[in-house]
Design an enzyme around this catalytic site. Structure first.
Site, PDB file in Angstrom:
ATOM      1  N   ASP A  16      -0.980   0.078   3.967  1.00 54.43           N
ATOM      2  CA  ASP A  16      -0.374  -0.902   4.868  1.00 54.43           C
ATOM      3  C   ASP A  16       1.142  -0.697   4.972  1.00 54.43           C
ATOM      4  OD1 ASP A  16       0.169  -3.073   6.447  1.00 54.43           O
ATOM      5  OD2 ASP A  16      -0.039  -4.560   4.867  1.00 54.43           O
TER       6      ASP A  16
ATOM      7  N   HIS B 105      -6.085   0.208  -4.056  1.00 49.73           N
ATOM      8  CA  HIS B 105      -5.080  -0.568  -3.315  1.00 49.73           C
ATOM      9  C   HIS B 105      -3.706   0.048  -3.561  1.00 49.73           C
ATOM     10  CE1 HIS B 105      -7.218  -4.342  -2.031  1.00 49.73           C
ATOM     11  NE2 HIS B 105      -8.157  -3.651  -2.645  1.00 49.73           N
TER      12      HIS B 105
ATOM     13  N   ASP C 189      -9.092  -8.478   3.704  1.00 46.29           N
ATOM     14  CA  ASP C 189      -8.300  -7.915   2.611  1.00 46.29           C
ATOM     15  C   ASP C 189      -7.760  -9.053   1.725  1.00 46.29           C
ATOM     16  OD1 ASP C 189      -6.940  -5.895   1.222  1.00 46.29           O
ATOM     17  OD2 ASP C 189      -5.155  -6.042   2.502  1.00 46.29           O
TER      18      ASP C 189
ATOM     19  N   SER D 291       0.045   3.362  -0.276  1.00 43.79           N
ATOM     20  CA  SER D 291       1.046   3.947   0.626  1.00 43.79           C
ATOM     21  C   SER D 291       1.849   5.012  -0.100  1.00 43.79           C
ATOM     22  CB  SER D 291       1.985   2.856   1.154  1.00 43.79           C
ATOM     23  OG  SER D 291       1.374   2.176   2.226  1.00 43.79           O
TER      24      SER D 291
ATOM     25  N   HIS E  54       1.422  -2.829  -4.843  1.00 40.97           N
ATOM     26  CA  HIS E  54       1.653  -3.080  -3.421  1.00 40.97           C
ATOM     27  C   HIS E  54       3.133  -2.929  -3.079  1.00 40.97           C
ATOM     28  CE1 HIS E  54      -2.244  -5.328  -3.912  1.00 40.97           C
ATOM     29  NE2 HIS E  54      -2.477  -4.612  -2.838  1.00 40.97           N
TER      30      HIS E  54
HETATM   31  P1  13P Z   1       0.396  -0.627   0.243  1.00 46.47           P
HETATM   32  O1  13P Z   1       1.377  -1.730   0.041  1.00 46.47           O
HETATM   33  O2  13P Z   1       0.637   0.491  -0.713  1.00 46.47           O
HETATM   34  O3  13P Z   1       0.322  -0.134   1.635  1.00 46.47           O
HETATM   35  O4  13P Z   1      -1.063  -1.207  -0.138  1.00 46.47           O
HETATM   36  C1  13P Z   1      -1.825  -1.886   0.823  1.00 46.47           C
HETATM   37  C2  13P Z   1      -2.989  -2.594   0.232  1.00 46.47           C
HETATM   38  O5  13P Z   1      -3.371  -2.410  -0.906  1.00 46.47           O
HETATM   39  C3  13P Z   1      -3.689  -3.554   1.109  1.00 46.47           C
HETATM   40  O6  13P Z   1      -4.698  -4.230   0.430  1.00 46.47           O
HETATM   41  O1  G3H Z   2      -2.055  -5.976  -0.028  1.00 50.72           O
HETATM   42  C1  G3H Z   2      -1.544  -6.608   0.875  1.00 50.72           C
HETATM   43  C2  G3H Z   2      -1.484  -6.026   2.244  1.00 50.72           C
HETATM   44  O2  G3H Z   2      -0.443  -5.089   2.327  1.00 50.72           O
HETATM   45  C3  G3H Z   2      -1.391  -7.100   3.272  1.00 50.72           C
HETATM   46  O3  G3H Z   2      -0.127  -7.674   3.295  1.00 50.72           O
HETATM   47  O4  G3H Z   2      -0.615 -10.098   2.973  1.00 50.72           O
HETATM   48  O5  G3H Z   2       1.581  -9.318   3.928  1.00 50.72           O
HETATM   49  O6  G3H Z   2      -0.530  -9.143   5.277  1.00 50.72           O
HETATM   50  P1  G3H Z   2       0.085  -9.159   3.897  1.00 50.72           P
HETATM   51 ZN    ZN Z   3      -4.204  -4.527  -1.668  1.00 51.47          ZN
END
Ligand code: 13P
Ligand code: G3H
Ligand code: ZN
Length: 316
Positions: A255, A210, A81, A213, A179
């Site tokens: 996420d 992306h 990711d 959530s 995000h």
């Molecule tokens: P959220 O922060 O909305 O869960 O998005 C997760 C994401 O895009 C991970 O790549």
């Molecule tokens: O888009 C980002 C994801 O939510 C992953 O988050 O980089 O804190 O692991 P992270």
């Molecule tokens: Zn993302």
């Protein structure tokens, strides 16, 4: 069973979206696998750069291999990711990943094209597919913070040009999400007009959403009632997942919601049992609650109950 991301997309396109869930530890992995088995859904495990550094990339790989043995009926892909170029090459070399995401969306257009093209060449040689990103989501990802005013929606004509020039296999489009837990200030809705135009220009081409959530308000209230101080957190309307899937969104990234489940479980547990110091009892509750959450999301994405048909179509 680990399959390619392309196999999952082929089965899902236009019908449902595959849930792409980030994991960082064994508890998240257990909840994720249990939830997907309970709901009979294929899924994508996402590993971020931050997750690879949290314990060790080898630890995550071992957790996933172990989960694959514990849950032999699971069908899933493993995906990097928000990778940078170097991390993409590391994952391609490892032989463990099904696909990588090269995220050069913060670079000028020509640079994004050049970097993505290099990663696509290396990935395709090794049999992996590549997700790229065009347009800029708002919010925070590990070390990059995009202020609201700088977030830009994907331009459909540019998306078509980008895909032709880079040869990427799927495209993360900015369609109004961001995000984290604070997504919308005003209207809480996706830009379906942008999605429609992209699908018209590239029918059959898998798109990725992306920042998907939903930030359940019940979770936010429970976290705050147990000592949290989350402000006016708002997420994506879950009733928009399936309409987006019908317009070619085959992968929906979630996420933050999992982190909210974790926070609610642990805040409530230690509020109610202030003398407790064994981490296993709340860990067990988290795994159960996370499994329930994942199963509920798979129903909303339309991926629930697709496992048997997918298995047949894969000839397994
Ligand atoms: P959220 O922060 O909305 O869960 O998005 C997760 C994401 O895009 C991970 O790549
Ligand atoms: O888009 C980002 C994801 O939510 C992953 O988050 O980089 O804190 O692991 P992270
Ligand atoms: Zn993302």
């Amino acid at each position: 069973m680990i399959v390619t991301t392309a196999q999952l997309f082929k089965h899902a396109y236009g019908k449902y979206a595959v849930g792409a869930y980030n994991i960082n530890n064994a508890e998240q992995a257990m909840g994720l696998f249990r939830g997907c088995i309970q709901s009979k859904a294929p899924f994508i495990i996402q590993i971020s750069k931050g997750a690879r550094k949290y314990t060790d990339k080898k630890m995550l790989e071992a957790i996933i291999r172990a989960a694959d043995q514990i849950f032999p009926e699971a069908i899933f892909a493993v995906h990097l990711d928000h990778g940078d170029e170097e991390t993409c090459y590391d994952c391609i070399k490892s032989g463990f990943y099904s696909s990588v995401m090269i995220d050069a969306s913060h670079e000028p257009y020509d640079q994004n094209v050049a970097i993505t093209k290099r990663v696509v060449e290396a990935a395709h040689k090794a049999g992996l597919s590549v997700e790229a990103e065009l347009g800029m989501l708002g919010g925070v990802e590990e070390d990059i913070k995009v202020e609201d005013g700088h977030a830009t929606l994907t331009n459909p004509a540019e998306a078509q040009d980008f895909v032709q020039k880079t040869g990427c296999d799927s495209l993360a489009c900015a369609i109004g999400t961001s995000h984290g837990a604070y997504k919308f200030k005003g209207r809480q809705s996706l830009h379906f007009d942008v999605l429609k135009k992209i699908q018209q220009l590239m029918p059959g081409f898998p798109l990725v959403m992306h920042g998907s959530s939903s930030v359940p308000q019940d979770e936010v209230k429970r976290i705050n009632a147990a000592g949290g101080t989350l402000g006016s957190a708002v997420g994506v309307d879950v009733n928009e997942y399936l309409p987006a899937a019908k317009l070619g969104v085959t992968k929906i990234n979630i996420d933050t919601d999992g982190r909210l489940v974790w926070t609610r479980v642990h805040r409530e547990f230690f509020r109610d049992k202030s003398g407790e110091f064994d981490f296993r009892p709340p860990g067990k509750i988290f795994m159960e609650e996370y499994a329930k959450f994942i199963a509920s999301r798979n129903v909303l994405l339309g991926s629930a109950n697709q496992l048997d048909d997918l298995r047949k179509s894969l000839g397994k």
